[in-house]
Design an enzyme around this catalytic site. Structure first.
Site, PDB file in Angstrom:
ATOM      1  N   TYR A  19      46.156  48.225  41.979  1.00  0.00           N
ATOM      2  CA  TYR A  19      45.795  46.722  41.821  1.00  0.00           C
ATOM      3  C   TYR A  19      44.639  46.956  40.630  1.00  0.00           C
ATOM      4  O   TYR A  19      44.453  45.997  39.501  1.00  0.00           O
ATOM      5  CB  TYR A  19      45.279  45.658  43.085  1.00  0.00           C
ATOM      6  CG  TYR A  19      45.163  44.360  42.670  1.00  0.00           C
ATOM      7  CD1 TYR A  19      46.221  42.598  42.402  1.00  0.00           C
ATOM      8  CD2 TYR A  19      43.743  43.849  42.112  1.00  0.00           C
ATOM      9  CE1 TYR A  19      45.862  41.797  42.288  1.00  0.00           C
ATOM     10  CE2 TYR A  19      43.496  42.401  42.544  1.00  0.00           C
ATOM     11  CZ  TYR A  19      44.145  41.490  42.354  1.00  0.00           C
ATOM     12  OH  TYR A  19      44.631  40.323  41.637  1.00  0.00           O
TER      13      TYR A  19
ATOM     14  N   ASP B 254      44.209  32.123  45.341  1.00  0.00           N
ATOM     15  CA  ASP B 254      42.698  32.116  44.486  1.00  0.00           C
ATOM     16  C   ASP B 254      42.743  31.135  43.683  1.00  0.00           C
ATOM     17  O   ASP B 254      43.391  30.716  42.939  1.00  0.00           O
ATOM     18  CB  ASP B 254      43.652  33.702  43.385  1.00  0.00           C
ATOM     19  CG  ASP B 254      42.521  34.390  43.107  1.00  0.00           C
ATOM     20  OD1 ASP B 254      41.291  34.220  42.594  1.00  0.00           O
ATOM     21  OD2 ASP B 254      42.739  35.362  41.981  1.00  0.00           O
TER      22      ASP B 254
END
Lengths: 126, 126
Positions: free
Chosen positions: B14, B38
Site C-alpha cells: 500500500y 478516511d
C-alpha cells in the site's frame, strides 16, 4: 463530545501512567463498561474489574512505553498511537511494537481500547 | 487465514503503491465489497468503484507516504501502521500524520481500512 487535544491528552496520560508505574492512573482513564482487546484477535476484557486486574498485572512486569511517533487523533471520537513497550519477561528483557486505537465516550473516558501487536512484533533482548 | 507477514506485506505494498504513483496497485489490494473510512469519523466509502475513485484522486495529489515506525500485525486478521503523508495542497506542501488499521478477508485482501488523522495532525509547510 471530546476534541482532538482532549483525546491526545488521555493517550499521553496512558503512556505516563505506565512510565510512572501507576496502574490506578491508567484504570481511571476508562469508562466503567469499557472493553480492552489486547492483543487484537483475542477475546476482549470487559468492565472495570477485569481491566483493573489487567493493568495491575501489566505494571508489575515493569513495562515502560515510548511513543514511536506523535499521537494521532481522528475526526470522530477515536484516536491512536504507535509505541514501543520494553518489559522484563521470564526469559529476559523484551521489546513489543504496538499500535493502540481508542474510542471515547461523551465524557472523554476510554470506552474501547484495541492493541495491535503480533508475535512478529515481539523481540527478545529489547 | 492470512498470517502476520502476509498482512505486513500488503500494508507495505500500500505504501509502495503511493510512492510509485500507482493507484491501480493500491486498488487491487482491496476486496470488492471493502470499506474505507478516511478519516475515522466521516462516513465510510464502500465498494470497489468508490474506493477506486478515491485512490485515483489521492494519487493525483502526489501524496508520498513514509512509515513512521515498523508496521504492526495482530493476533487476528488485522494490522496497522503509523506513517507520514506529504502532499501538495492548493495552499502549498502539507504533512499529515496518520495511523491506518486494516482488516483482512480470508483471501488476504483488505476488507476494511480506517485512517486515524485529525485536523491537529495536519501541518502546512510539510
Amino acid at each position: 463530545m471530546v476534541d482532538e487535544n482532549q483525546m491526545k491528552n488521555v493517550l499521553q496520560a496512558y503512556i505516563d501512567g505506565f512510565n510512572h508505574g501507576d496502574a490506578e492512573a491508567i484504570i481511571a482513564l476508562y469508562a466503567d463498561d469499557a472493553t480492552v482487546e489486547d492483543p487484537v484477535g483475542k477475546p476482549p476484557m470487559q468492565g472495570k474489574p477485569a481491566i483493573a486486574k489487567f493493568y495491575r498485572n501489566s505494571i508489575k512486569t515493569g513495562a515502560k512505553l515510548a511513543l514511536a511517533a506523535p499521537i494521532r487523533a481522528s475526526q470522530g471520537q477515536e484516536a491512536g498511537m504507535a509505541f514501543d513497550v520494553r518489559l522484563e519477561m521470564p526469559q529476559g528483557p523484551a521489546l513489543i511494537r504496538v499500535i493502540d486505537v481508542m474510542r471515547f465516550d461523551s465524557e472523554g473516558r476510554i470506552a474501547s481500547m484495541r492493541a495491535f501487536w503480533g508475535l512478529s512484533d515481539m523481540q527478545m533482548g529489547g
